[in-house]
Design a protein around this motif. Structure first.
Motif, short mmCIF file in Angstrom:
data_model
loop_
_atom_site.label_atom_id
_atom_site.label_comp_id
_atom_site.label_asym_id
_atom_site.label_seq_id
_atom_site.Cartn_x
_atom_site.Cartn_y
_atom_site.Cartn_z
N CYS A 263 0.83 -1.21 0.00
CA CYS A 263 0.00 0.00 0.00
C CYS A 263 0.86 1.26 0.00
N LYS A 264 2.20 1.07 -0.05
CA LYS A 264 3.08 2.23 0.05
C LYS A 264 4.29 2.12 -0.87
N GLY B 169 5.64 6.79 7.23
CA GLY B 169 4.24 6.99 6.91
C GLY B 169 3.31 5.84 7.26
N TRP B 170 3.82 4.82 7.96
CA TRP B 170 2.97 3.69 8.37
C TRP B 170 2.10 4.08 9.57
N ASN B 171 1.09 3.29 9.81
CA ASN B 171 0.31 3.39 11.04
C ASN B 171 0.93 2.40 12.04
N TRP B 172 1.55 2.94 13.08
CA TRP B 172 2.24 2.10 14.07
C TRP B 172 1.43 1.94 15.36
N ALA B 173 0.13 2.26 15.30
CA ALA B 173 -0.70 2.27 16.52
C ALA B 173 -0.68 0.94 17.26
N THR B 174 -0.54 -0.17 16.54
CA THR B 174 -0.55 -1.49 17.19
C THR B 174 0.85 -1.96 17.57
N GLY B 175 1.86 -1.14 17.26
CA GLY B 175 3.24 -1.55 17.57
C GLY B 175 3.94 -2.20 16.39
N CYS C 105 -0.96 -0.54 7.09
CA CYS C 105 -1.19 0.44 6.03
C CYS C 105 -1.87 1.69 6.60
N PRO C 106 -1.45 2.87 6.15
CA PRO C 106 -2.09 4.08 6.65
C PRO C 106 -3.57 4.08 6.28
N TRP C 107 -4.36 4.70 7.10
CA TRP C 107 -5.81 4.75 6.90
C TRP C 107 -6.10 5.35 5.53
N GLY C 108 -7.00 4.69 4.79
CA GLY C 108 -7.39 5.21 3.47
C GLY C 108 -6.51 4.75 2.32
N SER C 109 -5.40 4.06 2.63
CA SER C 109 -4.53 3.59 1.54
C SER C 109 -5.07 2.26 1.00
#
Length: 208
Positions: free
Chosen positions: A130-131, A137-143, A147-151
């Protein structure tokens, strides 16, 4: 001439100052699988070489399978890329200062042999991502990277239309697509047969 020689020596047989690298290269008896070509003189430890082969390793908590399972024939190139990065003592001419929390140095514009780029692209062209730049630019919220939101997950062949795009963009310019072939002494090989010696030693000397 002496100053030039001394400067050259600083670029040869060195390890970069980064997260898992040894301070200086040396023999490692047991490097794991795809990292084993570097065992005679390596910047990585045996443990780092083992972790480089895991889908979710402690090295960077990086997940190859962010768009479904990455095919093994593709993943082996990323493992080899990790082994080159972690283990090679022959990247000195391309080491630059890095302004990041997890490493003080990085590699920039390493001339990667034409076949290494082309085979990497060929084996990954149907895999999904997705990148374009996997450094940021990744979503690292879970550690771990998601994929970033919307990708949208798309085939590599759409994200990277040519082998050159894959090699040069995926790690923000760490590699440069070299028109030179393997064995030319003018480009770095990600893949090599250790029985023939490490071809990258001469390449580093040439560019140093």
């Amino acid at each position: 001439v002496l100053a030039a020689e001394a400067g050259k020596d600083l670029l040869l047989n060195v390890c970069m100052d980064a997260k898992h690298h040894k301070s200086e290269p040396g023999p490692e008896g047991k490097l794991y699988e795809q990292c084993s070509p570097w065992k005679d003189n390596a910047c990585c430890t045996a443990n780092t070489s083992l972790e480089a082969h895991k889908d979710q390793s402690y090295l960077y908590n990086f997940n190859w399978n962010h768009c479904g399972v990455m095919p093994p024939k593709c993943k082996r190139h990323f493992i080899q890329d990790t082994c080159l990065y972690e283990c090679s003592p022959n990247l000195g001419p391309w080491i630059e200062q890095a302004d990041s929390s997890w490493r003080r140095e990085r590699i920039l514009h390493v001339p990667l042999c034409r076949e290494d780029c082309e085979e990497w692209w060929q084996d990954c062209k149907d895999a999904l991502t997705c990148k374009e730049n996997w450094h940021k630019g990744w979503n690292w919220a879970t550690g771990t990277n998601r994929c970033p939101w919307g990708s949208v997950c798309r085939p590599f062949s759409q994200v990277f239309p040519r082998p050159q795009d894959l090699c040069e963009k995926i790690w923000s310019g760490s590699f440069r697509y070299s028109p030179e072939p393997r064995g030319s002494g003018r480009c770095i090989q990600m893949w090599f047969d250790p029985a023939q010696g490490n071809p990258n030693v001469a390449v580093a000397e040439y560019f140093a």
